[in-house]
Design an enzyme around this catalytic site. Structure first.
Site, PDB file in Angstrom:
ATOM      1  N   ARG A   8       0.828  -1.206   0.000  1.00 21.01           N
ATOM      2  CA  ARG A   8       0.000   0.000   0.000  1.00 21.01           C
ATOM      3  C   ARG A   8       0.863   1.257   0.000  1.00 21.01           C
ATOM      4  O   ARG A   8       1.974   1.259   0.527  1.00 21.01           O
ATOM      5  CB  ARG A   8      -0.904   0.023   1.236  1.00 21.01           C
ATOM      6  CG  ARG A   8      -1.729  -1.221   1.420  1.00 21.01           C
ATOM      7  CD  ARG A   8      -2.868  -1.287   0.431  1.00 21.01           C
ATOM      8  NE  ARG A   8      -3.623  -2.523   0.624  1.00 21.01           N
ATOM      9  CZ  ARG A   8      -3.891  -3.378  -0.333  1.00 21.01           C
ATOM     10  NH1 ARG A   8      -3.495  -3.162  -1.555  1.00 21.01           N
ATOM     11  NH2 ARG A   8      -4.586  -4.463  -0.092  1.00 21.01           N
ATOM     12  N   GLY A   9       0.350   2.331  -0.573  1.00 13.39           N
ATOM     13  CA  GLY A   9       1.013   3.627  -0.505  1.00 13.39           C
ATOM     14  C   GLY A   9       2.069   3.882  -1.559  1.00 13.39           C
ATOM     15  O   GLY A   9       2.774   4.875  -1.495  1.00 13.39           O
ATOM     16  N   CYS A  10       2.196   2.995  -2.506  1.00 14.90           N
ATOM     17  CA  CYS A  10       3.165   3.198  -3.585  1.00 14.90           C
ATOM     18  C   CYS A  10       2.439   3.820  -4.777  1.00 14.90           C
ATOM     19  O   CYS A  10       1.302   3.459  -5.077  1.00 14.90           O
ATOM     20  CB  CYS A  10       3.786   1.864  -4.009  1.00 14.90           C
ATOM     21  SG  CYS A  10       4.724   1.052  -2.715  1.00 14.90           S
ATOM     22  N   SER A  11       3.108   4.736  -5.463  1.00 12.93           N
ATOM     23  CA  SER A  11       2.487   5.340  -6.645  1.00 12.93           C
ATOM     24  C   SER A  11       2.384   4.327  -7.773  1.00 12.93           C
ATOM     25  O   SER A  11       1.442   4.350  -8.555  1.00 12.93           O
ATOM     26  CB  SER A  11       3.260   6.575  -7.092  1.00 12.93           C
ATOM     27  OG  SER A  11       4.587   6.241  -7.398  1.00 12.93           O
ATOM     28  N   ALA A  12       3.350   3.421  -7.849  1.00 11.97           N
ATOM     29  CA  ALA A  12       3.293   2.320  -8.811  1.00 11.97           C
ATOM     30  C   ALA A  12       2.794   1.086  -8.056  1.00 11.97           C
ATOM     31  O   ALA A  12       2.856   1.030  -6.834  1.00 11.97           O
ATOM     32  CB  ALA A  12       4.685   2.045  -9.380  1.00 11.97           C
TER      33      ALA A  12
END
Length: 134
Positions: free
Chosen positions: A45-49
């Site tokens: 969670r929380g990754c742009s990719a």
């Protein structure tokens, strides 16, 4: 994969474009992660990719992580993180200061903030996994 300190010796002499290419090449060298393991349960969670991490426990108790991303540079960052923890005992992983190991690479200044925002979440997932198996 190569040793983190050896990699840094190469990295520190490169300009920004070559550093970017080196990270992309590291990502290309990641062990392939089967598509069947790329699920909502393995998504960081929380990754742009999109980033997926799947831990496995080897016969000797060491943790081996399969990981992948849909972004080439992010895969390289994953490869850097894995160089600090791959195939190590859970207690060793828990005792490793992953952020300090990555600090010389100065990723926050080398890459855009949305490229690095998921790193703490990935590290937290690895730590939680090590604690669970340790």
């Amino acid at each position: 994969m190569t040793d983190l300190s050896d990699l840094y010796e190469e990295y520190e002499f490169l300009d920004a474009d070559d550093r970017y290419r080196l990270l992309i090449d590291l990502g290309k060298a990641l062990e392939p992660m089967p598509d069947a393991l790329k699920t909502d349960a393995t998504l960081v969670r929380g990754c742009s990719a999109a980033v997926w991490v799947y831990p496995t426990v080897q016969e000797d108790g060491a943790l081996h992580f399969l990981a992948d991303s849909n972004a080439a540079i992010t895969k390289g960052i994953i490869a850097l993180v894995l160089l600090t923890v791959q195939d190590r005992a859970p207690s060793d992983i828990s005792a490793t200061d992953i952020e300090a190991a990555l600090a010389p690479f100065d990723l926050k200044n080398q890459l855009s903030s949305n490229r690095t925002q998921g790193i703490p979440n990935m590290i937290a997932l690895i730590r939680e996994t090590a604690a669970r198996y340790g």
